[in-house]
Write a protein that holds these residues in place. Structure first.
Motif, short mmCIF file in Angstrom:
data_model
loop_
_atom_site.label_atom_id
_atom_site.label_comp_id
_atom_site.label_asym_id
_atom_site.label_seq_id
_atom_site.Cartn_x
_atom_site.Cartn_y
_atom_site.Cartn_z
N LEU A 1 -6.87 9.96 27.42
CA LEU A 1 -6.48 11.26 26.83
C LEU A 1 -5.15 11.77 27.38
N ASN A 2 -4.88 11.51 28.65
CA ASN A 2 -3.68 12.07 29.28
C ASN A 2 -2.41 11.63 28.55
N ALA A 3 -2.23 10.32 28.42
CA ALA A 3 -1.02 9.81 27.77
C ALA A 3 -0.98 10.21 26.30
N LEU A 4 -2.13 10.17 25.62
CA LEU A 4 -2.16 10.50 24.19
C LEU A 4 -1.78 11.95 23.93
N TYR A 5 -2.34 12.86 24.72
CA TYR A 5 -2.02 14.28 24.49
C TYR A 5 -0.58 14.59 24.89
N HIS A 6 -0.08 13.94 25.94
CA HIS A 6 1.33 14.14 26.29
C HIS A 6 2.23 13.67 25.14
N GLU A 7 1.89 12.52 24.60
CA GLU A 7 2.70 11.94 23.51
C GLU A 7 2.65 12.83 22.26
N ASN B 1 2.88 20.75 18.81
CA ASN B 1 2.49 21.53 19.99
C ASN B 1 1.07 22.08 19.85
N VAL B 2 0.10 21.40 20.46
CA VAL B 2 -1.28 21.90 20.42
C VAL B 2 -1.73 22.49 21.77
N ILE B 3 -0.99 22.15 22.81
CA ILE B 3 -1.27 22.69 24.15
C ILE B 3 0.06 23.22 24.68
N LYS C 1 3.59 24.30 29.44
CA LYS C 1 3.33 24.41 30.89
C LYS C 1 1.88 24.09 31.25
N ASP C 2 1.03 23.99 30.22
CA ASP C 2 -0.39 23.76 30.45
C ASP C 2 -0.78 22.29 30.33
N ILE C 3 0.07 21.48 29.71
CA ILE C 3 -0.29 20.09 29.42
C ILE C 3 -0.55 19.30 30.71
N ASP C 4 0.11 19.67 31.81
CA ASP C 4 -0.12 18.96 33.07
C ASP C 4 -1.47 19.31 33.70
N ASN C 5 -2.10 20.34 33.18
CA ASN C 5 -3.46 20.71 33.63
C ASN C 5 -4.52 20.27 32.62
N LEU C 6 -4.19 19.22 31.87
CA LEU C 6 -5.07 18.79 30.77
C LEU C 6 -6.53 18.64 31.20
N TYR C 7 -6.76 17.93 32.31
CA TYR C 7 -8.15 17.64 32.69
C TYR C 7 -8.90 18.87 33.18
N LEU C 8 -8.21 19.74 33.90
CA LEU C 8 -8.88 20.96 34.40
C LEU C 8 -9.08 21.99 33.29
N HIS C 9 -7.99 22.32 32.59
CA HIS C 9 -8.01 23.45 31.65
C HIS C 9 -8.58 23.11 30.28
N HIS C 10 -8.62 21.83 29.95
CA HIS C 10 -9.04 21.47 28.59
C HIS C 10 -10.23 20.51 28.56
N VAL C 11 -10.14 19.41 29.32
CA VAL C 11 -11.22 18.41 29.26
C VAL C 11 -12.46 18.90 30.01
N LEU C 12 -12.31 19.25 31.28
CA LEU C 12 -13.47 19.72 32.06
C LEU C 12 -14.00 21.03 31.48
N HIS C 13 -13.09 21.89 31.06
CA HIS C 13 -13.49 23.16 30.43
C HIS C 13 -14.39 22.88 29.22
#
Length: 206
Positions: free
Chosen positions: A22-28, A34-36, A39-51
């Protein structure tokens, strides 16, 4: 990803592969659509996946469960939940076509066969589901008005069919009409990170 494994230690190799991708795909994709927030994309796993996965702390969906992700944006909470529950069916809808395109591309790229993103407004969705999930799309009474028609009567889970949504801040006003039945769980009771303070999983049986 270590964060995810810390809270969900029993993931299979396939689930770990899908989550890691997911990390590389969402960054790409975020560079194109722009869906995230940037400044938040680097917190993908905390703010979006784990959430998103917090919903799995409230409900463990049994195989065959049908879930509607209402207002999924780029695929949250639907995609992480579809990874967690491979034997359940997830339909992800959003009124913004380009956001749904991201969800479609990401789910296809990781081989999620139980995840079906579609460009559709909630008012136009007429299928039946065991649960409707969402992340802070709209106030609870407004959401109930739209999705009540989509909740199936037949029960297949320990938790009765209804809405599971992730919300933040003060919820007294929007939960007041349902105060006798609504359940509000603080995410900080499941996850230790400061970011989860003042964030909740709201369950409303319908």
């Amino acid at each position: 990803m270590e964060l995810i494994q810390q809270y969900f230690p029993n993931l299979t190799a396939e689930q770990l592969r899908q989550l890691s991708a997911l990390n590389a795909l969402y960054h790409e994709w975020n560079e194109k659509i722009n869906v995230i927030s940037r400044k938040d994309i680097d917190n993908l796993y905390l703010h979006h996946v784990l959430h998103s996965m917090a919903i799995a702390r409230m409900a463990s969906f049994r195989p065959g469960t049908r879930v509607l992700d209402f207002g999924t944006g780029g695929g949250f909470p639907g995609i992480p939940l579809a990874i967690l529950f491979p034997e359940c069916e997830f339909k992800l809808i959003d009124g913004t076509g380009k956001k749904i395109r991201v969800a479609q591309e990401v789910s296809q790229s990781i081989g999620l066969t139980n995840c079906h993103p579609e460009h559709l407004r909630g008012e136009d969705e007429h299928d039946l589901f065991d649960f409707v999930v969402s992340r802070a799309v709209m106030p609870l009474p407004d959401l109930v008005k739209i999705v009540r028609k989509n909740i199936a009567r037949d029960q297949r889970n320990a938790l009765p069919n209804g809405i599971l949504c992730l919300k933040g801040g003060h919820l007294q006003e929007e939960t007041a009409p349902f105060r006798n039945v609504v359940q509000v769980e603080p995410l900080s009771s499941w996850f230790a990170e400061d970011w989860f303070r003042e964030k909740y999983c709201v369950y409303l049986p319908l």
